[in-house]
Design a protein around this motif. Structure first.
Motif, mmCIF file in Angstrom:
data_model
loop_
_atom_site.group_PDB
_atom_site.id
_atom_site.type_symbol
_atom_site.label_atom_id
_atom_site.label_comp_id
_atom_site.label_asym_id
_atom_site.label_seq_id
_atom_site.Cartn_x
_atom_site.Cartn_y
_atom_site.Cartn_z
ATOM 1 N N PRO A 243 36.231 30.170 26.491
ATOM 2 C CA PRO A 243 37.130 29.988 27.643
ATOM 3 C C PRO A 243 36.897 30.976 28.783
ATOM 4 C CG PRO A 243 38.343 30.277 25.566
ATOM 5 C CD PRO A 243 36.951 30.722 25.333
ATOM 6 N N ALA A 244 36.017 31.962 28.616
ATOM 7 C CA ALA A 244 35.885 33.011 29.624
ATOM 8 C C ALA A 244 35.207 32.569 30.929
ATOM 9 C CB ALA A 244 35.147 34.214 29.022
ATOM 10 N N PRO A 245 34.091 31.825 30.892
ATOM 11 C CA PRO A 245 33.377 31.506 32.139
ATOM 12 C C PRO A 245 34.180 30.782 33.211
ATOM 13 C CG PRO A 245 31.980 31.053 30.235
ATOM 14 C CD PRO A 245 33.342 31.340 29.704
ATOM 15 N N PRO A 246 35.171 29.934 32.878
ATOM 16 C CA PRO A 246 35.909 29.262 33.953
ATOM 17 C C PRO A 246 36.637 30.192 34.909
ATOM 18 C CG PRO A 246 36.240 28.090 31.896
ATOM 19 C CD PRO A 246 35.534 29.372 31.552
ATOM 20 N N ALA A 247 36.720 31.481 34.572
ATOM 21 C CA ALA A 247 37.302 32.432 35.527
ATOM 22 C C ALA A 247 36.502 32.424 36.825
ATOM 23 C CB ALA A 247 37.332 33.834 34.921
ATOM 24 N N PHE A 248 35.174 32.286 36.712
ATOM 25 C CA PHE A 248 34.339 32.186 37.906
ATOM 26 C C PHE A 248 34.704 30.939 38.710
ATOM 27 C CE2 PHE A 248 31.209 34.893 35.543
ATOM 28 C CZ PHE A 248 31.103 35.901 36.489
ATOM 29 N N THR A 249 34.928 29.831 37.997
ATOM 30 C CA THR A 249 35.258 28.579 38.670
ATOM 31 C C THR A 249 36.581 28.683 39.420
ATOM 32 O OG1 THR A 249 34.100 27.359 36.922
ATOM 33 C CG2 THR A 249 35.585 26.103 38.335
ATOM 34 N N GLY A 250 37.587 29.264 38.758
ATOM 35 C CA GLY A 250 38.884 29.406 39.403
ATOM 36 C C GLY A 250 38.822 30.259 40.663
ATOM 37 N N LEU A 251 38.103 31.378 40.586
ATOM 38 C CA LEU A 251 37.988 32.256 41.748
ATOM 39 C C LEU A 251 37.218 31.580 42.873
ATOM 40 C CD1 LEU A 251 37.311 35.628 39.912
ATOM 41 C CD2 LEU A 251 39.264 35.127 41.388
ATOM 42 N N ALA A 252 36.152 30.864 42.521
ATOM 43 C CA ALA A 252 35.347 30.184 43.540
ATOM 44 C C ALA A 252 36.163 29.106 44.249
ATOM 45 C CB ALA A 252 34.098 29.580 42.906
ATOM 46 N N ILE A 253 36.976 28.359 43.504
ATOM 47 C CA ILE A 253 37.819 27.324 44.108
ATOM 48 C C ILE A 253 38.801 27.956 45.089
ATOM 49 C CG2 ILE A 253 39.661 25.671 43.621
ATOM 50 C CD1 ILE A 253 38.197 25.011 40.997
ATOM 51 N N ALA A 254 39.430 29.063 44.675
ATOM 52 C CA ALA A 254 40.353 29.759 45.585
ATOM 53 C C ALA A 254 39.611 30.283 46.806
ATOM 54 C CB ALA A 254 41.042 30.899 44.850
ATOM 55 N N GLY A 255 38.357 30.740 46.601
ATOM 56 C CA GLY A 255 37.554 31.209 47.719
ATOM 57 C C GLY A 255 37.262 30.110 48.724
ATOM 58 N N LEU A 256 37.030 28.905 48.232
ATOM 59 C CA LEU A 256 36.814 27.766 49.133
ATOM 60 C C LEU A 256 38.081 27.472 49.932
ATOM 61 C CD1 LEU A 256 34.771 25.423 46.752
ATOM 62 C CD2 LEU A 256 33.901 26.666 48.742
ATOM 63 N N GLY A 257 39.241 27.657 49.294
ATOM 64 C CA GLY A 257 40.500 27.501 50.018
ATOM 65 C C GLY A 257 40.625 28.539 51.122
ATOM 66 N N ALA A 258 40.197 29.771 50.836
ATOM 67 C CA ALA A 258 40.238 30.833 51.849
ATOM 68 C C ALA A 258 39.346 30.479 53.035
ATOM 69 C CB ALA A 258 39.781 32.142 51.233
ATOM 70 N N LEU A 259 38.179 29.917 52.771
ATOM 71 C CA LEU A 259 37.266 29.531 53.858
ATOM 72 C C LEU A 259 37.889 28.443 54.731
ATOM 73 C CD1 LEU A 259 33.756 29.486 52.119
ATOM 74 C CD2 LEU A 259 34.770 31.273 53.534
ATOM 75 N N LEU A 260 38.605 27.496 54.109
ATOM 76 C CA LEU A 260 39.267 26.451 54.897
ATOM 77 C C LEU A 260 40.320 27.056 55.835
ATOM 78 C CD1 LEU A 260 39.850 23.504 52.393
ATOM 79 C CD2 LEU A 260 38.215 23.622 54.270
ATOM 80 N N LEU A 261 41.066 28.041 55.332
ATOM 81 C CA LEU A 261 42.048 28.698 56.191
ATOM 82 C C LEU A 261 41.357 29.433 57.336
ATOM 83 C CD1 LEU A 261 44.552 30.193 53.584
ATOM 84 C CD2 LEU A 261 44.972 28.298 55.155
ATOM 85 N N MET A 262 40.269 30.099 57.018
ATOM 86 C CA MET A 262 39.545 30.847 58.044
ATOM 87 C C MET A 262 38.980 29.899 59.121
ATOM 88 S SD MET A 262 37.710 33.630 55.502
ATOM 89 C CE MET A 262 36.724 34.426 56.784
ATOM 90 N N LYS A 263 38.484 28.752 58.701
ATOM 91 C CA LYS A 263 37.965 27.782 59.653
ATOM 92 C C LYS A 263 39.077 27.223 60.525
ATOM 93 C CE LYS A 263 34.014 26.115 56.937
ATOM 94 N NZ LYS A 263 33.456 24.951 56.176
ATOM 95 N N ALA A 264 40.243 26.975 59.911
ATOM 96 C CA ALA A 264 41.354 26.381 60.661
ATOM 97 C C ALA A 264 41.885 27.332 61.728
ATOM 98 C CB ALA A 264 42.477 26.010 59.696
ATOM 99 N N ARG A 265 41.742 28.626 61.515
ATOM 100 C CA ARG A 265 42.283 29.602 62.452
ATOM 101 C C ARG A 265 41.287 29.987 63.539
ATOM 102 N NH1 ARG A 265 45.739 27.696 60.789
ATOM 103 N NH2 ARG A 265 47.594 28.410 59.708
ATOM 104 N N ARG A 266 40.080 29.509 63.449
ATOM 105 C CA ARG A 266 39.067 29.862 64.447
ATOM 106 C C ARG A 266 39.165 28.912 65.648
ATOM 107 N NH1 ARG A 266 34.996 33.133 63.653
ATOM 108 N NH2 ARG A 266 33.568 31.884 64.879
#
Length: 266
Positions: A243-266
């Motif tokens: 069960p350990a590797p999906p931690a990377f997946t969860g963080l990466a998904i949240a990171g993609l959400g952060a990029l969407l916010l950053m794009k929306a504010r530009r």
């Protein structure tokens, strides 16, 4: 755009909590739940999954305080777990040595619950239309990106330690300690410079895939032990943590959400 970003951040938090629930469940079962507090991460992770999974599907806030309580509890339990795990390692003969880090309680594991609580809390605030958390601005996406960048680097450190214990006998064991840190650095650079590079999106997507692939590789590692999954009661506990590797997946998904916010504010 903000709704999609909130869903991604909440979904990433749910994925992290799922990894914690399964991983700590196995590890603490192996430890026979010798300390009664070892049940706390299971309860808080299960509650975090329920809250964040609902938020990822319905980002609009319902006005309930239950999500806030869940996120605070996850963060607090994760911080307490970090203290217990550090104590477990340092109390062994020799103290803070590689041998004790290899075979003691995984020092960095509880941090995933802390990250789940933090990301879930941010998603909850965004769903309520709140733009700030104290002095920290949320809608720009930079705060989320910073949390994700640091979280990926910490997860890489944990993977590097355990893969070093395994002597990197499989070339694919280098993958989670090479690609994700590049993604984390690229995301951190975007956060600092307040920009979004296409390469960062690609790297985060690849990091999410690495987490999924890791489940397969770890399952294969368990199957290679004598008796394979026919002897699952022993081999799941003795083999690499599935069960350990999906931690990377969860963080990466949240990171993609952060990029969407950053794009929306530009």
């Amino acid at each position: 755009m903000d709704i999609v970003a909130t869903r991604l951040i909440a979904g990433g938090a749910a994925m992290l909590a799922s990894s914690v629930l399964a991983d700590s469940g196995l590890e603490h079962y192996r430890g026979s739940f010798a300390n009664p507090t070892m049940v706390l991460p299971l309860g808080s992770a299960a509650l975090s999954i329920a809250v964040n999974a609902r938020r990822s599907g319905k980002p609009e806030s319902g006005g309930s305080e239950a999500p806030t309580i869940s996120h605070v509890a996850s963060t607090a339990v994760g911080l307490i777990g970090l203290g217990f795990h550090v104590y477990n390692v340092t109390k062994r003969p020799g103290g803070l040595t590689f041998t004790n880090l290899f075979y003691g309680a995984p020092v960095g594991a509880p941090a995933s619950l802390v990250l789940s609580g933090m990301l879930g809390g941010i998603a909850d605030r965004l769903s309520k239309g709140e733009e700030e958390l104290g002095p920290i601005g949320l809608t720009s996406g930079r705060a989320v990106g910073g949390v994700v960048s640091v979280g990926i680097l910490g997860t890489v450190g944990e993977a590097a330690l355990l893969h070093f214990r395994g002597a990197y006998h499989d070339p694919f064991m280098w993958l989670p300690v090479t690609l994700p840190p590049i993604a984390a650095i690229s995301l951190g650079r975007d956060v600092i410079e307040d920009t979004v590079r296409p390469a960062t999106t690609v790297l985060l997507a690849a990091t999410a895939v690495v987490g999924i692939l890791g489940v397969g590789f770890h399952a294969y590692g368990v199957a290679r032990n004598m008796g394979g999954f026919r002897n699952w009661r022993q081999n799941i506990l003795a083999g690499p943590p599935i069960p350990a590797p999906p931690a990377f997946t969860g963080l990466a998904i949240a990171g993609l959400g952060a990029l969407l916010l950053m794009k929306a504010r530009r």
